[in-house]
Design a protein around this motif. Structure first.
Motif, mmCIF file in Angstrom:
data_model
loop_
_atom_site.group_PDB
_atom_site.id
_atom_site.type_symbol
_atom_site.label_atom_id
_atom_site.label_comp_id
_atom_site.label_asym_id
_atom_site.label_seq_id
_atom_site.Cartn_x
_atom_site.Cartn_y
_atom_site.Cartn_z
ATOM 1 N N UNK A 175 0.640 -1.264 -0.158
ATOM 2 C CA UNK A 175 0.141 0.018 0.045
ATOM 3 C C UNK A 175 0.924 1.212 0.145
ATOM 4 N N UNK A 176 1.938 1.224 0.557
ATOM 5 C CA UNK A 176 2.794 2.378 0.574
ATOM 6 C C UNK A 176 3.641 2.439 -0.735
ATOM 7 N N UNK A 177 3.821 1.459 -1.535
ATOM 8 C CA UNK A 177 4.119 1.488 -2.763
ATOM 9 C C UNK A 177 3.005 2.165 -3.757
ATOM 10 N N UNK A 178 1.778 1.845 -3.526
ATOM 11 C CA UNK A 178 0.742 2.473 -4.172
ATOM 12 C C UNK A 178 0.891 3.950 -3.929
ATOM 13 N N UNK A 179 0.840 4.342 -2.779
ATOM 14 C CA UNK A 179 0.962 5.679 -2.463
ATOM 15 C C UNK A 179 2.046 6.327 -2.984
ATOM 16 N N UNK A 180 3.217 6.002 -2.894
ATOM 17 C CA UNK A 180 4.333 6.607 -3.422
ATOM 18 C C UNK A 180 4.178 6.563 -4.872
ATOM 19 N N UNK A 181 3.456 5.941 -5.650
ATOM 20 C CA UNK A 181 3.223 6.308 -7.127
ATOM 21 C C UNK A 181 2.388 7.465 -7.436
ATOM 22 N N UNK A 182 1.594 7.544 -6.417
ATOM 23 C CA UNK A 182 0.703 8.902 -6.527
ATOM 24 C C UNK A 182 1.429 10.143 -6.046
#
Length: 277
Positions: A175-182
């Motif tokens: 989920x952190x990876x997903x947030x970091x994409x944004x």
């Protein structure tokens, strides 16, 4: 016979619940949009985010967004779990523009499932961000939708409608990876609004570490006992401590509560989220 029928129904429900989604991994589409806004005058800056649960009650969501004084007249509406029909219906009802991208064709209802941004102002340079890591159960992708909102006489504002993966289908690191994409896509913009269903509360701390204000930090549960629907901004602050909250009377429309915040430009006499009790 009754037991056999019960077991058969349970087996079908389990199969549907675990059935894989049909993903749309192409960043360029499918894409849907519409321009339904008339002439209007710039005023305050209101943000609303609402997960409308498979877009089942899109008409009810439209009525709520139009008639409730805490939600009405929003400059930015971030919607999740939408299909293209529901997004267009809500935009037409409110008389606003919209852009919508589906992430998947969902096995639960065989309809598109994705995120939308609605605004009475022009939306430009929209993008579908395909987030990393597929869910464990349905192998589905999640996305965020970004667009640049242009209000006459003001600097452009980058807006994102977000729907991160659920805790049961992805790790905290994922989920952190997903947030970091944004965050990576937003990094070049000085005025940013990120709103949506984060399927987490703690993940907002990552946005804070990247210079965002977490405006909805003190908003309580937005689905069941969980506080997952939030707004984070860069270049803005709350108008005052009373200008943020959630709406408890949305139960007939969705299992989520809509969340709203009224913003002003950062600096001056406006309050920061940390100053509010």
């Amino acid at each position: 016979m009754v037991l056999q029928r019960t077991l058969a129904v349970a087996a079908i429900a389990l199969a549907v619940g675990c059935a894989p989604a049909i993903n749309y991994p192409d960043r360029t589409g499918p894409r849907y949009g519409g321009s339904h806004a008339g002439l209007t005058e710039p005023g305050g800056l209101r943000v609303v985010t609402f997960n409308v649960k498979y877009a089942r009650e899109a008409a009810g969501a439209a009525t709520l967004l139009k008639d409730d004084p805490r939600l009405a007249g929003a400059d930015v509406i971030a919607l999740q779990e939408m299909d293209e029909v529901g997004a267009d219906l809500i935009a037409r009802t409110l008389g606003v523009n919209f852009v919508y991208y589906p992430a998947v064709l969902h096995p639960a209802n065989r309809r598109n499932f994705g995120d939308a941004i609605l605004s009475p102002w022009p939306l430009e340079d929209d993008v579908k961000l395909v987030l990393p890591h597929r869910g464990r159960l349905r192998k589905s992708v999640r996305i965020a939708v970004g667009a640049t909102m242009r209000i006459p006489g003001r600097e452009p504002i980058r807006v994102y409608s977000v729907h991160l993966e659920t805790p049961g289908s992805i790790s905290g690191r994922g989920r952190r990876d997903q947030a970091e994409t944004i965050l990576a896509d937003a990094a070049s913009h000085s005025r940013v609004i990120v709103a949506g269903d984060f399927n987490s509360r703690g993940i907002l701390e990552l946005f804070v570490r990247h210079g965002f204000q977490w405006l909805t930090r003190r908003v309580g549960p937005t689905i069941s006992r969980f506080s997952w629907d939030h707004v984070a901004v860069k270049g803005f602050q709350l108008r005052d401590c009373a200008s943020v909250g959630d709406l408890a009377n949305a139960r007939k429309v969705s299992d989520h509560r809509p969340v709203w915040a009224d913003l002003v430009d950062a600096g001056g006499d406006a309050v920061t989220a940390a100053e509010c009790p």
